[in-house]
Design an enzyme around this catalytic site. Structure first.
Site, PDB file in Angstrom:
ATOM      1  N   THR A   1      35.384  33.511  36.579  1.00  0.00           N
ATOM      2  CA  THR A   1      35.881  32.225  35.830  1.00  0.00           C
ATOM      3  C   THR A   1      37.158  31.860  36.675  1.00  0.00           C
ATOM      4  O   THR A   1      37.742  30.928  36.374  1.00  0.00           O
ATOM      5  CB  THR A   1      36.592  32.468  34.442  1.00  0.00           C
ATOM      6  OG1 THR A   1      36.953  34.189  34.591  1.00  0.00           O
ATOM      7  CG2 THR A   1      35.313  32.621  33.409  1.00  0.00           C
TER       8      THR A   1
ATOM      9  N   LYS B   1      31.941  45.253  38.719  1.00  0.00           N
ATOM     10  CA  LYS B   1      31.677  44.355  39.486  1.00  0.00           C
ATOM     11  C   LYS B   1      31.308  44.588  41.019  1.00  0.00           C
ATOM     12  O   LYS B   1      31.629  44.083  41.885  1.00  0.00           O
ATOM     13  CB  LYS B   1      32.416  43.151  39.569  1.00  0.00           C
ATOM     14  CG  LYS B   1      32.667  42.425  38.129  1.00  0.00           C
ATOM     15  CD  LYS B   1      33.503  41.176  38.400  1.00  0.00           C
ATOM     16  CE  LYS B   1      34.200  40.672  37.209  1.00  0.00           C
ATOM     17  NZ  LYS B   1      35.429  41.619  36.797  1.00  0.00           N
TER      18      LYS B   1
ATOM     19  N   ASP C   1      34.083  47.497  33.723  1.00  0.00           N
ATOM     20  CA  ASP C   1      33.684  46.325  34.588  1.00  0.00           C
ATOM     21  C   ASP C   1      34.254  46.443  35.811  1.00  0.00           C
ATOM     22  O   ASP C   1      35.256  45.978  36.569  1.00  0.00           O
ATOM     23  CB  ASP C   1      34.725  45.097  34.030  1.00  0.00           C
ATOM     24  CG  ASP C   1      34.573  43.686  34.501  1.00  0.00           C
ATOM     25  OD1 ASP C   1      33.553  43.591  35.058  1.00  0.00           O
ATOM     26  OD2 ASP C   1      35.226  42.969  34.482  1.00  0.00           O
TER      27      ASP C   1
ATOM     28  N   ARG D   1      45.791  38.856  29.761  1.00  0.00           N
ATOM     29  CA  ARG D   1      47.185  38.566  29.835  1.00  0.00           C
ATOM     30  C   ARG D   1      47.583  37.742  28.486  1.00  0.00           C
ATOM     31  O   ARG D   1      48.878  38.020  28.083  1.00  0.00           O
ATOM     32  CB  ARG D   1      47.384  37.712  30.891  1.00  0.00           C
ATOM     33  CG  ARG D   1      47.427  38.437  32.308  1.00  0.00           C
ATOM     34  CD  ARG D   1      47.119  37.677  33.675  1.00  0.00           C
ATOM     35  NE  ARG D   1      45.834  37.298  33.690  1.00  0.00           N
ATOM     36  CZ  ARG D   1      45.365  36.705  34.868  1.00  0.00           C
ATOM     37  NH1 ARG D   1      46.302  36.566  35.886  1.00  0.00           N
ATOM     38  NH2 ARG D   1      44.290  36.353  35.026  1.00  0.00           N
TER      39      ARG D   1
ATOM     40  N   LYS E   1      38.102  47.062  27.965  1.00  0.00           N
ATOM     41  CA  LYS E   1      37.632  46.840  29.173  1.00  0.00           C
ATOM     42  C   LYS E   1      38.344  47.460  30.335  1.00  0.00           C
ATOM     43  O   LYS E   1      39.533  47.192  30.441  1.00  0.00           O
ATOM     44  CB  LYS E   1      37.371  45.498  29.628  1.00  0.00           C
ATOM     45  CG  LYS E   1      36.834  45.092  30.901  1.00  0.00           C
ATOM     46  CD  LYS E   1      36.381  43.751  31.124  1.00  0.00           C
ATOM     47  CE  LYS E   1      37.629  42.791  31.883  1.00  0.00           C
ATOM     48  NZ  LYS E   1      37.546  43.041  33.245  1.00  0.00           N
TER      49      LYS E   1
ATOM     50  N   ASP F   1      26.827  45.863  46.798  1.00  0.00           N
ATOM     51  CA  ASP F   1      26.625  46.601  47.957  1.00  0.00           C
ATOM     52  C   ASP F   1      25.172  46.428  48.260  1.00  0.00           C
ATOM     53  O   ASP F   1      24.329  45.878  47.613  1.00  0.00           O
ATOM     54  CB  ASP F   1      27.263  47.922  47.696  1.00  0.00           C
ATOM     55  CG  ASP F   1      27.628  48.401  49.182  1.00  0.00           C
ATOM     56  OD1 ASP F   1      26.862  48.520  50.059  1.00  0.00           O
ATOM     57  OD2 ASP F   1      28.674  49.193  49.323  1.00  0.00           O
TER      58      ASP F   1
HETATM   59  O1  C5P Z   1      44.058  38.152  31.816  1.00  0.00           O
HETATM   60  P1  C5P Z   1      42.835  37.476  31.746  1.00  0.00           P
HETATM   61  O2  C5P Z   1      42.628  37.130  30.154  1.00  0.00           O
HETATM   62  O3  C5P Z   1      42.593  36.206  32.521  1.00  0.00           O
HETATM   63  O4  C5P Z   1      41.896  38.722  31.968  1.00  0.00           O
HETATM   64  C1  C5P Z   1      40.410  38.386  32.204  1.00  0.00           C
HETATM   65  C2  C5P Z   1      39.839  39.403  32.630  1.00  0.00           C
HETATM   66  O5  C5P Z   1      38.313  39.357  32.483  1.00  0.00           O
HETATM   67  C3  C5P Z   1      39.909  40.384  33.812  1.00  0.00           C
HETATM   68  O6  C5P Z   1      40.063  41.576  33.421  1.00  0.00           O
HETATM   69  C4  C5P Z   1      38.748  39.949  34.797  1.00  0.00           C
HETATM   70  O7  C5P Z   1      38.650  40.878  35.529  1.00  0.00           O
HETATM   71  C5  C5P Z   1      37.739  39.612  33.969  1.00  0.00           C
HETATM   72  N1  C5P Z   1      36.556  38.729  34.388  1.00  0.00           N
HETATM   73  C6  C5P Z   1      37.092  37.459  34.687  1.00  0.00           C
HETATM   74  N2  C5P Z   1      36.024  36.475  35.128  1.00  0.00           N
HETATM   75  C7  C5P Z   1      34.710  37.081  35.210  1.00  0.00           C
HETATM   76  C8  C5P Z   1      34.504  38.446  34.965  1.00  0.00           C
HETATM   77  C9  C5P Z   1      35.589  39.121  34.328  1.00  0.00           C
HETATM   78  O8  C5P Z   1      38.190  37.079  34.392  1.00  0.00           O
HETATM   79  N3  C5P Z   1      33.844  36.149  35.527  1.00  0.00           N
END
Ligand code: C5P
Length: 237
Positions: free
Chosen positions: A114, A64, A62, A211, A34, A67
């Site tokens: 999230t 997002k 991704d 992460r 991603k 606009d």
């Molecule tokens: O590091 P972590 O596992 O928290 O990364 C989550 C990834 O998912 C990030 O790249 C974030 O942009 C993406 N994301 C999110 N919540 C959403 C959509 C995408 O955390 N609703």
């Protein structure tokens, strides 16, 4: 589908060299890589070809973006022209993409980030019946479905309810994934978190992990553990 195909690794780094190293290391365990705003804005579209050359078989762009309809439709076409497998829009804007030919690129509607909880939604002005993230997620999942999205992004906490609305074919992609020992404590900026096993058992088609793999002492081992969790979750469905 092999459990590894269900793992989406978030390349949330600001340089193509580091991203390529991660692709080379993890390509055997990860189905899709991603690329989010951080890497895409830093490196531009050329990074996508570099990642493919490094071994990324499928890419999820991704962005997002948010606009007016004319801008969004043009941006979506430009993103799809890069030949990525998946891309995102905000589910509340999904209707503006209806009828747009994005080629082989599948469009996912992001329901509620999230990182947001009920108190955030209240502060943002949502009425009481939509302050429960689940209620807002379900409403937006319906919008995404009606607009023709191939799936949605939601937390694992809503995956089962979303799956029930969208049916068996839809993509249900869940970020906010953490190991079991983080569940009670909250994690980084994520609020609605579940384990890989929980998300898959609830009906996710894919999970997004950044992460917990990237910052692990041994990212390859961490990725393999996530894949094991995916397998356990799938076995429960
Ligand atoms: O590091 P972590 O596992 O928290 O990364 C989550 C990834 O998912 C990030 O790249 C974030 O942009 C993406 N994301 C999110 N919540 C959403 C959509 C995408 O955390 N609703």
């Amino acid at each position: 589908m092999d459990a590894r195909e269900r793992l989406i690794f978030a390349l949330d780094v600001d340089g193509a060299d580091e991203a390529e190293d991660l692709v080379r290391l993890l390509a055997g365990e990860v189905g899709l890589f991603k690329v989010g705003l951080e890497l895409f804005v830093a490196e531009g579209p050329a990074v996508l070809a570099r990642l493919r050359r490094a071994g990324a078989r499928a890419i999820f762009l991704d962005l997002k973006l948010h606009d007016i309809p004319a801008t969004m439709r043009a941006a979506a076409k430009a993103a799809a022209a890069h030949g990525v497998e998946l891309m995102t829009c905000h589910a509340d804007q999904a209707g503006i993409f209806s009828g747009l030919d994005l080629g082989r690129t599948k469009l996912l509607g992001v329901t509620v980030l999230t990182s947001l909880g009920a108190e955030d939604l209240a502060a943002m002005g949502y009425p009481e019946d939509l302050r429960d993230p689940r209620a807002l997620v379900l409403r937006r999942a319906g919008l995404a479905l009606a607009a023709g999205c191939q799936g949605v992004v939601c937390s694992g906490q809503e995956a089962a309810a979303v799956r029930a609305i969208l049916g068996p074919q839809a993509l249900v992609v869940c970020p906010g994934i953490r190991p079991a020992d983080k569940l009670g404590t909250g994690a980084d900026d994520q609020k609605r978190i579940v384990t890989p096993e929980m998300a898959m058992a609830a009906g996710a088609s894919h999970i997004v992990v950044g992460r917990p793999i990237r910052q692990a002492n041994d990212p390859l081992l961490a990725a393999r553990e996530v894949v094991e969790g995916i397998r356990r979750g799938l076995a429960r469905t």
